[in-house]
Scaffold this motif. Structure first.
Motif, PDB file in Angstrom:
ATOM      1  N   PRO A 160     -26.472   1.831  18.150  1.00 52.17           N
ATOM      2  CA  PRO A 160     -27.354   1.563  17.020  1.00 52.17           C
ATOM      3  C   PRO A 160     -28.367   2.689  16.825  1.00 52.17           C
ATOM      4  O   PRO A 160     -28.799   3.327  17.796  1.00 52.17           O
ATOM      5  N   SER A 161     -28.735   2.936  15.571  1.00 53.84           N
ATOM      6  CA  SER A 161     -29.784   3.916  15.273  1.00 53.84           C
ATOM      7  C   SER A 161     -30.465   3.516  13.972  1.00 53.84           C
ATOM      8  O   SER A 161     -29.871   2.852  13.122  1.00 53.84           O
ATOM      9  N   VAL A 162     -31.708   3.930  13.836  1.00 55.69           N
ATOM     10  CA  VAL A 162     -32.478   3.618  12.637  1.00 55.69           C
ATOM     11  C   VAL A 162     -32.327   4.757  11.638  1.00 55.69           C
ATOM     12  O   VAL A 162     -32.440   5.927  11.990  1.00 55.69           O
ATOM     13  N   SER A 163     -32.056   4.393  10.402  1.00 56.13           N
ATOM     14  CA  SER A 163     -31.989   5.345   9.297  1.00 56.13           C
ATOM     15  C   SER A 163     -32.861   4.783   8.180  1.00 56.13           C
ATOM     16  O   SER A 163     -32.491   3.787   7.556  1.00 56.13           O
ATOM     17  N   GLY A 164     -34.037   5.396   7.984  1.00 58.91           N
ATOM     18  CA  GLY A 164     -35.014   4.800   7.060  1.00 58.91           C
ATOM     19  C   GLY A 164     -35.503   3.498   7.672  1.00 58.91           C
ATOM     20  O   GLY A 164     -35.994   3.473   8.791  1.00 58.91           O
ATOM     21  N   SER A 165     -35.302   2.394   6.962  1.00 61.95           N
ATOM     22  CA  SER A 165     -35.626   1.065   7.495  1.00 61.95           C
ATOM     23  C   SER A 165     -34.384   0.327   7.970  1.00 61.95           C
ATOM     24  O   SER A 165     -34.475  -0.777   8.487  1.00 61.95           O
ATOM     25  N   ASN A 166     -33.216   0.913   7.760  1.00 59.53           N
ATOM     26  CA  ASN A 166     -31.948   0.265   8.097  1.00 59.53           C
ATOM     27  C   ASN A 166     -31.580   0.483   9.560  1.00 59.53           C
ATOM     28  O   ASN A 166     -31.950   1.489  10.157  1.00 59.53           O
ATOM     29  N   LEU A 167     -30.804  -0.456  10.098  1.00 58.00           N
ATOM     30  CA  LEU A 167     -30.230  -0.304  11.429  1.00 58.00           C
ATOM     31  C   LEU A 167     -28.736  -0.065  11.252  1.00 58.00           C
ATOM     32  O   LEU A 167     -28.013  -0.928  10.741  1.00 58.00           O
ATOM     33  N   VAL A 168     -28.284   1.126  11.627  1.00 57.91           N
ATOM     34  CA  VAL A 168     -26.872   1.493  11.511  1.00 57.91           C
ATOM     35  C   VAL A 168     -26.228   1.282  12.872  1.00 57.91           C
ATOM     36  O   VAL A 168     -26.671   1.861  13.866  1.00 57.91           O
ATOM     37  N   VAL A 169     -25.196   0.452  12.911  1.00 62.21           N
ATOM     38  CA  VAL A 169     -24.527   0.119  14.166  1.00 62.21           C
ATOM     39  C   VAL A 169     -23.150   0.794  14.167  1.00 62.21           C
ATOM     40  O   VAL A 169     -22.220   0.334  13.521  1.00 62.21           O
ATOM     41  N   ASN A 170     -23.063   1.932  14.875  1.00 65.90           N
ATOM     42  CA  ASN A 170     -21.797   2.646  15.044  1.00 65.90           C
ATOM     43  C   ASN A 170     -21.074   2.016  16.229  1.00 65.90           C
ATOM     44  O   ASN A 170     -21.697   1.700  17.239  1.00 65.90           O
ATOM     45  N   PHE A 171     -19.740   1.869  16.089  1.00 61.05           N
ATOM     46  CA  PHE A 171     -18.999   1.265  17.192  1.00 61.05           C
ATOM     47  C   PHE A 171     -17.561   1.769  17.224  1.00 61.05           C
ATOM     48  O   PHE A 171     -17.049   2.293  16.236  1.00 61.05           O
ATOM     49  N   LYS A 172     -16.960   1.585  18.396  1.00 61.16           N
ATOM     50  CA  LYS A 172     -15.526   1.811  18.570  1.00 61.16           C
ATOM     51  C   LYS A 172     -14.987   0.598  19.304  1.00 61.16           C
ATOM     52  O   LYS A 172     -15.504   0.222  20.358  1.00 61.16           O
ATOM     53  N   GLU A 173     -13.960   0.012  18.716  1.00 59.80           N
ATOM     54  CA  GLU A 173     -13.266  -1.087  19.376  1.00 59.80           C
ATOM     55  C   GLU A 173     -11.835  -0.627  19.628  1.00 59.80           C
ATOM     56  O   GLU A 173     -11.183  -0.098  18.730  1.00 59.80           O
ATOM     57  N   ALA A 174     -11.367  -0.817  20.840  1.00 62.24           N
ATOM     58  CA  ALA A 174     -10.020  -0.389  21.213  1.00 62.24           C
ATOM     59  C   ALA A 174      -9.177  -1.604  21.587  1.00 62.24           C
ATOM     60  O   ALA A 174      -9.700  -2.693  21.840  1.00 62.24           O
TER      61      ALA A 174
END
Length: 163
Positions: free
Chosen positions: A39-53
Motif C-alpha cells: 500500500p502507498s498514499v497518492s494524494g489522499s488515496n490509498l493505492v494497494v498494489n498486489f500480486k496474487e499467484a
C-alpha cells in the motif's frame, strides 16, 4: 483373464496420463496466495498494489480491498488560524474497492486497487460564519485485501498518513 485385466489397466493408465496434462493447463487453481501487498498514499488515496499467484492461467478472480479512513476537520478563520480547539473533530469512514481480474499465463494477477476518501468529507463539520472547514490530518488504517473467488483474506497492519 490376467492378460485382459492387464491390458485394460494399461489402457486406463494411458488414458489418465493423456488427460491429466490438459486438466492441469486449463483447469482450476493451484495454491492461490498473495505474494506481496504494497500500500502507498497518492494524494489522499490509498493505492494497494498486489500480486496474487497460483490462481490458474486465464482464471478470473474478484479482488477487493477495504480500509478505514480516519480524518480530523477543523474550522479555520480568515487569518489562517484555528481559533478554538473545540472546532476540531475526528471522523472515520470505511472505504472499499473491488474489481475482477484475469490471471496471466503464469496464473498470476499483478494489479492495484485504489481507495478514495469520502467525496463529501468536508461536509462532516459545519463551521461558524467567517470560518472554513479544513482537513487538518488524515490517515488510512485497518487495511485488508480479499480474493472472493478463492476465499482468501489478508489483513495488512500499518497506518498510512496522508500528507
Amino acid at each position: 483373464m490376467r492378460k485382459i485385466i492387464a491390458t485394460l489397466g494399461a489402457a486406463l493408465l494411458a488414458l489418465f496420463a493423456w488427460t491429466a496434462p490438459a486438466q492441469a493447463s486449463t483447469g482450476g487453481s493451484g495454491n492461490p496466495h498473495f505474494v506481496y501487498i504494497t500500500p502507498s498514499v497518492s494524494g489522499s488515496n490509498l493505492v494497494v498494489n498486489f500480486k496474487e499467484a497460483g490462481v490458474g492461467a486465464g482464471a478470473s478472480v474478484t479482488v477487493s480491498t477495504a480500509a478505514t479512513y480516519d480524518f480530523v476537520l477543523g474550522c479555520i478563520n480568515g487569518g489562517s488560524n484555528h481559533p478554538k480547539a473545540s472546532n476540531k473533530t475526528a471522523f472515520s469512514s470505511s472505504q472499499s474497492a473491488s474489481q475482477t481480474f484475469t490471471a496471466n499465463a503464469g496464473g498470476n494477477v499483478v494489479a492495484n486497487l485504489t481507495l478514495t476518501p469520502p467525496a463529501n468529507q468536508l461536509s462532516y463539520l459545519t463551521c461558524p460564519s467567517g470560518q472554513t472547514t479544513t482537513l487538518l490530518s488524515a490517515s488510512w488504517t485497518d487495511l485488508s485485501i480479499t480474493d472472493a473467488t478463492n476465499s482468501i483474506t489478508v489483513n495488512v497492519p500499518g497506518t498510512w498518513t496522508v500528507s
